[in-house]
Design an enzyme around this catalytic site. Structure first.
Site, PDB file in Angstrom:
ATOM      1  CB  ALA A 283      80.683  61.236  23.231  1.00 44.45           C
TER       2      ALA A 283
ATOM      3  CG  ASN B 203      77.359  57.526   5.154  1.00 46.57           C
ATOM      4  OD1 ASN B 203      77.796  58.814   5.686  1.00 46.57           O
ATOM      5  ND2 ASN B 203      75.909  56.654   5.461  1.00 46.57           N
TER       6      ASN B 203
ATOM      7  CE1 TYR C 166      76.488  62.626  14.418  1.00 46.41           C
ATOM      8  CE2 TYR C 166      77.361  64.546  15.008  1.00 46.41           C
ATOM      9  CZ  TYR C 166      77.360  63.158  13.895  1.00 46.41           C
ATOM     10  OH  TYR C 166      77.708  63.376  12.596  1.00 46.41           O
TER      11      TYR C 166
END
Length: 254
Positions: free
Chosen positions: A160, A92, A158
């Site tokens: 990509a 995460n 972000y």
């Protein structure tokens, strides 16, 4: 709760707050012992671990810099030493800055891509090796974003990086499947956090106008998806991207 993860050990990266906290709490509620990773948010991660322990669960905080491959291996090793095994990993940890593509430097591009992707690679590789050695396989879930599919202005780096995270999950599912390791991704939409409505009032309003289910996401919504993918309910699910966005991605763009 139904105890879907009873007796299992999970590692959640970026568990200092927001989505990571929600995922860690849901895993603990379903019976898992949870290793919470953070880089700088030690106090926040500690508060979440304390909350899990107060409810009768097992939790511990581990600090690591996941842009370093050796740190990924150390983190996974420390989590295994603490928990005795590793059944689930949730990747995460990440960053989401806003910056126009036209003026973006290569250094800034690499900073976001490395932060959002290097830990996914390193932690997954280390965890899959442990899971293979246990003989019982395991589950890896990457937290991506709907921006992997529909980029937003100012989020080129972000978007990509999150598209790469989705692709990595599919590639890892292909190669680690023979080890009994399932790899999937979860792509959340806009998830509520403290101060968001004040900081980005116009964006929140646009989201609420567009989302079929009429609300922002909650960290627990993402946690529910991660619990499902880590559980035996998803024992034949791998290489998939589970979109958790209240239906906003089905809204026509014209």
């Amino acid at each position: 709760m139904s105890g879907l993860l009873e007796g299992r050990v999970a590692l959640v990266t970026g568990a200092g707050g927001g989505i990571g906290r929600g995922v860690a709490l849901r895993f603990a509620e379903e019976g898992a012992a949870v290793a919470l990773h953070c880089r700088t948010s030690v106090e926040a991660a500690g508060a979440t671990a304390a909350r899990i322990r107060e409810a009768g669960g097992r939790a511990e905080v581990f600090v690591a810099e996941l842009t370093e491959e050796s740190e990924c291996r150390r983190l996974v090793g420390d989590a295994v030493a603490w928990g005795g095994r590793l059944d689930a990993l949730v990747n995460n940890a990440g960053v989401q800055p806003v910056e126009a593509l036209a003026g973006m430097t290569g250094a800034r591009w690499r900073e976001v891509v490395d932060t959002n992707l290097a830990g996914v690679f390193g932690c997954t590789q280390a965890a899959a090796s442990v899971m293979r050695g246990q003989g019982s396989g395991g589950s890896v879930t990457h937290v991506a974003s709907i921006e992997a599919h529909r980029p937003a202005v100012g989020h080129a780096h972000y978007s990509a990086s999150k598209a790469a995270v989705v692709a990595h999950a599919r590639a890892a599912a292909l190669e680690y499947g023979a080890w009994g390791v399932r790899v999937n991704s979860v792509s959340p939409g806009l998830v509520e956090r403290e101060g968001l409505a004040e900081e980005w009032a116009q964006g929140v309003r646009r989201w609420l106008d567009a989302v079929p289910l009429g609300r922002l996401g909650r960290a627990s919504d993402v946690g529910d998806a991660c619990v499902f993918l880590a559980s035996s309910l998803a024992s034949w699910v791998t290489g998939q991207d589970l979109v958790v966005d209240g239906g906003v991605s089905v809204r026509p763009g014209w």
